[in-house]
Design a protein around this motif. Structure first.
Motif, PDB file in Angstrom:
ATOM      1  N   GLN A   4     -13.713  -8.549 -14.912  1.00  0.00           N
ATOM      2  CA  GLN A   4     -13.226  -8.000 -13.645  1.00  0.00           C
ATOM      3  C   GLN A   4     -11.786  -8.426 -13.390  1.00  0.00           C
ATOM      4  O   GLN A   4     -10.984  -7.650 -12.871  1.00  0.00           O
ATOM      5  CB  GLN A   4     -14.125  -8.442 -12.508  1.00  0.00           C
ATOM      6  CG  GLN A   4     -15.502  -7.831 -12.564  1.00  0.00           C
ATOM      7  CD  GLN A   4     -16.425  -8.379 -11.493  1.00  0.00           C
ATOM      8  OE1 GLN A   4     -16.130  -9.382 -10.868  1.00  0.00           O
ATOM      9  NE2 GLN A   4     -17.544  -7.707 -11.288  1.00  0.00           N
ATOM     10  N   VAL A   5     -11.440  -9.669 -13.764  1.00  0.00           N
ATOM     11  CA  VAL A   5     -10.065 -10.132 -13.599  1.00  0.00           C
ATOM     12  C   VAL A   5      -9.128  -9.316 -14.481  1.00  0.00           C
ATOM     13  O   VAL A   5      -8.047  -8.900 -14.039  1.00  0.00           O
ATOM     14  CB  VAL A   5      -9.971 -11.645 -13.924  1.00  0.00           C
ATOM     15  CG1 VAL A   5      -8.525 -12.106 -13.961  1.00  0.00           C
ATOM     16  CG2 VAL A   5     -10.763 -12.461 -12.920  1.00  0.00           C
ATOM     17  N   VAL A   6      -9.540  -9.064 -15.725  1.00  0.00           N
ATOM     18  CA  VAL A   6      -8.718  -8.253 -16.634  1.00  0.00           C
ATOM     19  C   VAL A   6      -8.509  -6.862 -16.053  1.00  0.00           C
ATOM     20  O   VAL A   6      -7.402  -6.322 -16.073  1.00  0.00           O
ATOM     21  CB  VAL A   6      -9.380  -8.180 -18.035  1.00  0.00           C
ATOM     22  CG1 VAL A   6      -8.695  -7.142 -18.911  1.00  0.00           C
ATOM     23  CG2 VAL A   6      -9.366  -9.531 -18.703  1.00  0.00           C
ATOM     24  N   ILE A   8      -8.697  -5.910 -12.858  1.00  0.00           N
ATOM     25  CA  ILE A   8      -7.886  -5.949 -11.632  1.00  0.00           C
ATOM     26  C   ILE A   8      -6.416  -6.169 -11.961  1.00  0.00           C
ATOM     27  O   ILE A   8      -5.532  -5.460 -11.460  1.00  0.00           O
ATOM     28  CB  ILE A   8      -8.415  -7.036 -10.672  1.00  0.00           C
ATOM     29  CG1 ILE A   8      -9.776  -6.609 -10.115  1.00  0.00           C
ATOM     30  CG2 ILE A   8      -7.438  -7.300  -9.545  1.00  0.00           C
ATOM     31  CD1 ILE A   8     -10.503  -7.692  -9.353  1.00  0.00           C
ATOM     32  N   VAL A   9      -6.136  -7.142 -12.832  1.00  0.00           N
ATOM     33  CA  VAL A   9      -4.743  -7.423 -13.206  1.00  0.00           C
ATOM     34  C   VAL A   9      -4.147  -6.226 -13.956  1.00  0.00           C
ATOM     35  O   VAL A   9      -3.010  -5.816 -13.692  1.00  0.00           O
ATOM     36  CB  VAL A   9      -4.659  -8.717 -14.048  1.00  0.00           C
ATOM     37  CG1 VAL A   9      -3.282  -8.890 -14.657  1.00  0.00           C
ATOM     38  CG2 VAL A   9      -5.019  -9.920 -13.194  1.00  0.00           C
ATOM     39  N   GLY A  10      -4.913  -5.651 -14.875  1.00  0.00           N
ATOM     40  CA  GLY A  10      -4.432  -4.486 -15.611  1.00  0.00           C
ATOM     41  C   GLY A  10      -4.137  -3.308 -14.700  1.00  0.00           C
ATOM     42  O   GLY A  10      -3.136  -2.608 -14.867  1.00  0.00           O
ATOM     43  N   THR A  11      -5.004  -3.089 -13.726  1.00  0.00           N
ATOM     44  CA  THR A  11      -4.783  -1.995 -12.769  1.00  0.00           C
ATOM     45  C   THR A  11      -3.525  -2.237 -11.950  1.00  0.00           C
ATOM     46  O   THR A  11      -2.733  -1.316 -11.715  1.00  0.00           O
ATOM     47  CB  THR A  11      -6.000  -1.849 -11.844  1.00  0.00           C
ATOM     48  OG1 THR A  11      -7.163  -1.653 -12.635  1.00  0.00           O
ATOM     49  CG2 THR A  11      -5.823  -0.690 -10.890  1.00  0.00           C
ATOM     50  N   PHE A  12      -3.316  -3.472 -11.519  1.00  0.00           N
ATOM     51  CA  PHE A  12      -2.120  -3.792 -10.732  1.00  0.00           C
ATOM     52  C   PHE A  12      -0.848  -3.573 -11.549  1.00  0.00           C
ATOM     53  O   PHE A  12       0.104  -2.941 -11.090  1.00  0.00           O
ATOM     54  CB  PHE A  12      -2.187  -5.246 -10.233  1.00  0.00           C
ATOM     55  CG  PHE A  12      -0.963  -5.670  -9.479  1.00  0.00           C
ATOM     56  CD1 PHE A  12      -0.733  -5.204  -8.199  1.00  0.00           C
ATOM     57  CD2 PHE A  12      -0.035  -6.516 -10.065  1.00  0.00           C
ATOM     58  CE1 PHE A  12       0.402  -5.581  -7.501  1.00  0.00           C
ATOM     59  CE2 PHE A  12       1.099  -6.897  -9.382  1.00  0.00           C
ATOM     60  CZ  PHE A  12       1.323  -6.433  -8.103  1.00  0.00           C
ATOM     61  N   ILE A  13      -0.839  -4.073 -12.792  1.00  0.00           N
ATOM     62  CA  ILE A  13       0.340  -3.903 -13.644  1.00  0.00           C
ATOM     63  C   ILE A  13       0.541  -2.429 -13.979  1.00  0.00           C
ATOM     64  O   ILE A  13       1.673  -1.939 -14.009  1.00  0.00           O
ATOM     65  CB  ILE A  13       0.214  -4.763 -14.916  1.00  0.00           C
ATOM     66  CG1 ILE A  13       0.237  -6.238 -14.551  1.00  0.00           C
ATOM     67  CG2 ILE A  13       1.330  -4.454 -15.901  1.00  0.00           C
ATOM     68  CD1 ILE A  13      -0.072  -7.169 -15.694  1.00  0.00           C
ATOM     69  N   LEU A  57      -7.033  -0.656 -20.463  1.00  0.00           N
ATOM     70  CA  LEU A  57      -7.850  -0.720 -19.251  1.00  0.00           C
ATOM     71  C   LEU A  57      -9.095   0.147 -19.385  1.00  0.00           C
ATOM     72  O   LEU A  57     -10.212  -0.302 -19.103  1.00  0.00           O
ATOM     73  CB  LEU A  57      -7.025  -0.282 -18.038  1.00  0.00           C
ATOM     74  CG  LEU A  57      -7.679  -0.414 -16.680  1.00  0.00           C
ATOM     75  CD1 LEU A  57      -7.963  -1.879 -16.385  1.00  0.00           C
ATOM     76  CD2 LEU A  57      -6.797   0.156 -15.605  1.00  0.00           C
TER      77      LEU A  57
END
Length: 138
Positions: A4-6, A8-13, A57
């Motif tokens: 989930q962290v991957v 979320i961070v991937g979506t933000f970037i 992602l």
């Protein structure tokens, strides 16, 4: 939690890179940004970053959905459970069709019957809900 962290961070970037890429391309098209070697490589790198993140992602999301549970040999108890669930599934399907395909409503009605009449077999709850629906429609 790590996946989930991957995501979320991937979506933000990915969102940030997409906005930056859109801004750079719009400035190039409108003529406010001179087209030279630096803007060319900057735009190409943004496109590569955006495409890579997009691929990674959705690969991560697909991998998360297709995780395989190890198969075990069915035991005698599981075999007995499967034979008893066939009538229950038939009753549950009948209930769902009676409710015009509303699976959530069928589950709510069965759960409500479980609360009102605890300790009964699962197929009894389906029969009870079907009888209640028949009675209410008369």
């Amino acid at each position: 939690m790590g996946n989930q962290v991957v995501i979320i961070v991937g979506t933000f970037i990915l969102l940030l890179t997409g906005l930056l890429l859109g801004y750079v391309l719009s400035q190039l098209v409108l003529g406010f940004l001179a087209f030279n070697l630096l803007t060319f490589f900057g735009t190409v790198s943004l496109i590569l970053i955006f495409g890579t993140l997009y691929y990674v992602l959705f690969w991560q999301l697909k991998r998360e959905q297709t995780q395989v549970i190890p198969a075990e040999l069915p035991t005698q108890i599981e075999t007995q459970t499967q034979t008893t669930t066939i009538p229950e599934n038939h009753l549950k399907n009948k209930l769902i069709s009676r409710l015009s395909g509303d699976v959530e409503a069928a589950e709510r009605l069965i759960d409500q019957a479980r609360q009102n009449y605890p300790g009964m077999p699962d197929n009894w709850y389906c029969e009870r809900v079907l009888d209640d629906l028949d009675r209410d429609t008369r």
